[in-house]
Design an enzyme around this catalytic site. Structure first.
Site, PDB file in Angstrom:
ATOM      1  N   VAL A 131       0.855  -1.196   0.000  1.00  0.00           N
ATOM      2  CA  VAL A 131       0.000   0.000   0.000  1.00  0.00           C
ATOM      3  C   VAL A 131       0.884   1.236   0.000  1.00  0.00           C
ATOM      4  CG1 VAL A 131      -1.851   1.254   1.165  1.00  0.00           C
ATOM      5  CG2 VAL A 131      -1.724  -1.246   1.363  1.00  0.00           C
ATOM      6  N   GLY A 133       3.498   2.242  -1.724  1.00  0.00           N
ATOM      7  CA  GLY A 133       4.939   2.132  -1.970  1.00  0.00           C
ATOM      8  C   GLY A 133       5.809   2.432  -0.775  1.00  0.00           C
ATOM      9  N   GLY A 186       6.395   6.290 -19.890  1.00  0.00           N
ATOM     10  CA  GLY A 186       6.586   5.091 -19.062  1.00  0.00           C
ATOM     11  C   GLY A 186       5.969   5.219 -17.675  1.00  0.00           C
ATOM     12  N   GLU A 189       1.053   2.201 -17.581  1.00  0.00           N
ATOM     13  CA  GLU A 189       1.231   0.917 -18.272  1.00  0.00           C
ATOM     14  C   GLU A 189       0.642   1.004 -19.686  1.00  0.00           C
ATOM     15  OE1 GLU A 189       2.373  -1.972 -16.790  1.00  0.00           O
ATOM     16  OE2 GLU A 189       2.595  -1.171 -14.768  1.00  0.00           O
ATOM     17  N   ASP A 200      -6.369  -1.019  -8.820  1.00  0.00           N
ATOM     18  CA  ASP A 200      -5.190  -0.984  -7.941  1.00  0.00           C
ATOM     19  C   ASP A 200      -5.535  -0.272  -6.623  1.00  0.00           C
ATOM     20  OD1 ASP A 200      -2.079  -1.033  -7.629  1.00  0.00           O
ATOM     21  OD2 ASP A 200      -2.595   1.076  -7.347  1.00  0.00           O
ATOM     22  N   LYS A 204      -5.796  -1.694  -2.533  1.00  0.00           N
ATOM     23  CA  LYS A 204      -5.148  -1.023  -1.399  1.00  0.00           C
ATOM     24  C   LYS A 204      -6.191  -0.579  -0.366  1.00  0.00           C
ATOM     25  CE  LYS A 204      -1.412   0.457  -4.452  1.00  0.00           C
ATOM     26  NZ  LYS A 204      -0.979   1.488  -5.402  1.00  0.00           N
TER      27      LYS A 204
HETATM   28  P1  NAP Z   1       7.593  -6.077 -12.793  1.00  0.00           P
HETATM   29  O1  NAP Z   1       8.563  -5.018 -13.092  1.00  0.00           O
HETATM   30  O2  NAP Z   1       6.636  -6.494 -13.833  1.00  0.00           O
HETATM   31  O3  NAP Z   1       8.426  -7.317 -12.304  1.00  0.00           O
HETATM   32  C1  NAP Z   1       7.847  -8.549 -12.007  1.00  0.00           C
HETATM   33  C2  NAP Z   1       8.900  -9.565 -12.156  1.00  0.00           C
HETATM   34  O4  NAP Z   1       8.383 -10.798 -11.719  1.00  0.00           O
HETATM   35  C3  NAP Z   1       9.370  -9.716 -13.594  1.00  0.00           C
HETATM   36  O5  NAP Z   1      10.764  -9.787 -13.596  1.00  0.00           O
HETATM   37  C4  NAP Z   1       8.721 -10.995 -14.023  1.00  0.00           C
HETATM   38  O6  NAP Z   1       9.525 -11.773 -14.866  1.00  0.00           O
HETATM   39  C5  NAP Z   1       8.647 -11.738 -12.727  1.00  0.00           C
HETATM   40  N1  NAP Z   1       7.606 -12.726 -12.793  1.00  0.00           N
HETATM   41  C6  NAP Z   1       6.306 -12.549 -13.039  1.00  0.00           C
HETATM   42  N2  NAP Z   1       5.681 -13.729 -13.023  1.00  0.00           N
HETATM   43  C7  NAP Z   1       6.639 -14.630 -12.812  1.00  0.00           C
HETATM   44  C8  NAP Z   1       6.657 -16.044 -12.718  1.00  0.00           C
HETATM   45  N3  NAP Z   1       5.556 -16.739 -12.888  1.00  0.00           N
HETATM   46  N4  NAP Z   1       7.822 -16.642 -12.476  1.00  0.00           N
HETATM   47  C9  NAP Z   1       8.962 -15.928 -12.331  1.00  0.00           C
HETATM   48  N5  NAP Z   1       9.016 -14.615 -12.430  1.00  0.00           N
HETATM   49  C10 NAP Z   1       7.868 -13.992 -12.664  1.00  0.00           C
HETATM   50  O7  NAP Z   1       6.722  -5.733 -11.491  1.00  0.00           O
HETATM   51  P2  NAP Z   1       7.130  -4.771 -10.309  1.00  0.00           P
HETATM   52  O8  NAP Z   1       6.742  -3.397 -10.685  1.00  0.00           O
HETATM   53  O9  NAP Z   1       8.508  -5.040  -9.881  1.00  0.00           O
HETATM   54  O10 NAP Z   1       6.078  -5.223  -9.199  1.00  0.00           O
HETATM   55  C11 NAP Z   1       6.312  -6.347  -8.400  1.00  0.00           C
HETATM   56  C12 NAP Z   1       5.287  -6.361  -7.267  1.00  0.00           C
HETATM   57  O11 NAP Z   1       5.437  -5.182  -6.505  1.00  0.00           O
HETATM   58  C13 NAP Z   1       3.841  -6.377  -7.733  1.00  0.00           C
HETATM   59  O12 NAP Z   1       3.069  -7.126  -6.838  1.00  0.00           O
HETATM   60  C14 NAP Z   1       3.433  -4.913  -7.643  1.00  0.00           C
HETATM   61  O13 NAP Z   1       2.049  -4.730  -7.443  1.00  0.00           O
HETATM   62  C15 NAP Z   1       4.202  -4.495  -6.409  1.00  0.00           C
HETATM   63  N6  NAP Z   1       4.454  -3.070  -6.339  1.00  0.00           N
HETATM   64  C16 NAP Z   1       5.095  -2.457  -7.353  1.00  0.00           C
HETATM   65  C17 NAP Z   1       5.331  -1.103  -7.272  1.00  0.00           C
HETATM   66  C18 NAP Z   1       6.040  -0.391  -8.366  1.00  0.00           C
HETATM   67  O14 NAP Z   1       6.189   0.827  -8.274  1.00  0.00           O
HETATM   68  N7  NAP Z   1       6.521  -1.049  -9.390  1.00  0.00           N
HETATM   69  C19 NAP Z   1       4.904  -0.382  -6.147  1.00  0.00           C
HETATM   70  C20 NAP Z   1       4.279  -1.066  -5.100  1.00  0.00           C
HETATM   71  C21 NAP Z   1       4.064  -2.417  -5.206  1.00  0.00           C
HETATM   72  P3  NAP Z   1       9.690 -11.524 -16.422  1.00  0.00           P
HETATM   73  O15 NAP Z   1      10.693 -10.415 -16.481  1.00  0.00           O
HETATM   74  O16 NAP Z   1      10.161 -12.800 -16.896  1.00  0.00           O
HETATM   75  O17 NAP Z   1       8.329 -11.125 -16.919  1.00  0.00           O
HETATM   76  N1  HSE Z   2       0.529   1.365 -10.420  1.00  0.00           N
HETATM   77  C1  HSE Z   2       0.608   1.877  -9.084  1.00  0.00           C
HETATM   78  C2  HSE Z   2       0.481   3.383  -9.098  1.00  0.00           C
HETATM   79  C3  HSE Z   2       1.893   1.512  -8.383  1.00  0.00           C
HETATM   80  O1  HSE Z   2       0.357   4.005 -10.158  1.00  0.00           O
HETATM   81  O2  HSE Z   2       0.489   3.950  -8.015  1.00  0.00           O
HETATM   82  C4  HSE Z   2       1.875   0.134  -7.830  1.00  0.00           C
HETATM   83  O3  HSE Z   2       0.893   0.012  -6.851  1.00  0.00           O
END
Ligand code: NAP
Ligand code: HSE
Length: 427
Positions: A131, A133, A186, A189, A200, A204
């Protein structure tokens, strides 16, 4: 120093890469803070041959999740999605590892199953990053405010939508143009649905409401409307009435239950949430004894999110090294979760009408007949000389009454269109 605490990272994307970087770069400090060395057991990826960021040691990569999980004391899930994240977390718990996850979608869908499994196995389950970040909000709600009664949470918990609405507000741009630009840069999405339609934020909101009200609130309990219908004209009208439009996650206690909702809302310019710009997040809490609190910061991004994940890793690792366990999920309460119809809000209606004698009286009596009281009315000339734009702000009224008012208004000859209906929050 005690034996090393071995940390497995599942997923090597935006967040996972930064978790690995901080774990390795800060190894010395982490050891002092935990009271034992904290080592990287490995990083699970689907394909070890895919080039990764240089901060990820190549020899740490593995595609054997089961072996990695079995070797770890702490399993950090940063893959996202429901499966295989759920199954892997359950395997980690079964193997006696503490778990850290950033996965709000998984927690909103399967939280109770995971919390119960962690409880039964006597292991930790932390999820600060799920929740808002980097903002410490799960701990404050779950622990710091555990002796108080939280009455209301108003959160800007999605950075993408706050960025889009902020650009529309500050630059007068149209929704579609800002989303396209955000995708190009970027920030949004390629498929922005989860953000712009409020999914999303709803996940939260369910997590925050569960923590705040000590009961289980699932995604299905959350009323949800996104920002894709918000127009340039809505944003301009909001400014004229001294508001700004924000996508809010709202969890509140009412006399007869709790209500959890996500929707765009008019926030008065004087409210602290109105000053949250760009992709920043903020959570505004009202509690009986503490009064008003606000938590502000970066709600997304690799390093900010990894900061919250590392905080959780330190907590879980401390328990592994020194004994003890983090707080358990508290879900003793069972207030009814109210449907949106039972929620009361103030509303601002914007409509185009035929400007003729008695028009205002008929519109006022349409609201009055349904028990909805008008607070302010503004009339502006419209493009056509016999038409006018009316902006009506109501006192607090139940959603069900407002739905009837809208039906009645649409049936009036004098009403040409109802351009928008927005709730007013934070007053
Ligand atoms: P991301 O950039 O898409 O990274 C996800 C990673 O997990 C990728 O490297 C992907 O691999 C891998 N993956 C997905 N499914 C998989 C599987 N079945 N087996 C192995 N690897 C797998 O996502 P992210 O932004 O880092 O987010 C990760 C988590 O953090 C999510 O739950 C998201 O909601 C949470 N989150 C993210 C943010 C943010 O700002 N990004 C903020 C708060 C919370 P591939 O490269 O092979 O696809
Ligand atoms: N996609 C979310 C946002 C980040 O725009 O705040 C991950 O929860």
């Amino acid at each position: 120093m005690k034996d090393p605490v071995k940390v497995a990272v599942l997923g090597c994307g935006t967040v996972g890469t930064q978790v690995v970087r901080l774990l390795t770069e800060q190894a010395d400090d982490l050891a002092w803070r935990v009271g034992a060395p904290v080592t990287l057991a490995g990083v699970y990826v689907r394909d070890t041959s895919v080039p990764r960021d240089a901060v990820v040691p190549v020899d740490a990569l593995t595609s054997d999740a089961d072996a990695l999980i079995a070797s770890a004391d702490v399993v950090v899930e940063v893959m996202g999605g429901l499966e295989p994240a759920r199954t892997m977390i359950l395997k980690a718990i079964e193997a006696g590892a503490g778990v850290v996850t950033a996965n709000k979608a998984l927690l909103a869908a399967h939280g109770p199953e995971l919390y119960e499994a962690a409880d039964a196995a006597g292991v930790d389950m932390y999820y600060e990053a799920a929740v808002a970040g980097a903002i410490p909000i799960v701990r404050p709600v779950r622990e710091s405010l555990a002796g108080d009664h939280i009455t209301r949470i108003l959160g800007i918990v999605n950075g993408t939508t706050n960025y889009v609405l902020d650009e529309m507000t500050t630059k007068g741009l149209a929704y579609g143009d800002v989303v396209a630009e955000a995708q190009r840069l970027g920030y949004a999405e390629a498929d922005p649905t989860a953000d712009v339609e409020g999914f999303d934020a709803a996940a939260k909101a369910a997590i925050l409401a569960s923590l705040a009200f000590h009961q289980r609130v699932s995604l299905d309990d959350v009323f949800r409307e996104g920002i894709s219908q918000v127009t340039k004209d809505d944003v301009a009208a909001a400014a004229e009435s001294g508001h700004v439009i924000k996508l809010l996650a709202i969890a509140e206690r009412a006399a007869d239950g709790v209500a959890v909702r996500v929707h765009p809302a008019l926030v008065p310019l004087a409210h602290p949430l109105a000053g949250v710009h760009g992709a920043f997040n903020a959570v505004f809490i009202e509690a009986e004894a503490a009064g008003e609190l606000m938590f502000y910061g970066q709600g997304a991004g690799g390093a900010p999110t990894a900061s919250a994940v590392l905080g959780d890793i330190v907590s879980v690792a401390r328990h592994r090294a020194q004994g003890g366990r983090g707080p358990l999920e508290s879900h003793y309460a069972d207030h009814p979760v109210l449907s949106i119809d039972a929620v009361s809000s103030r509303f601002q209606l914007r409509m185009h009408v035929v400007d003729r004698p008695g028009m205002l009286a008929s519109i006022a009596s349409t609201l009055g007949n349904r028990g909805v009281s008008i607070e302010t009315v503004r009339q502006k000339p419209a493009q056509h000389e016999t038409h006018a734009e009316l902006v009506i702000a109501t006192h607090r009224a139940p959603e069900s009454d407002m739905a009837r008012v809208l039906e009645d208004l649409r049936a009036l000859d004098a009403v040409l269109d109802i351009s928008s209906v927005l709730r007013i929050e934070g007053e």
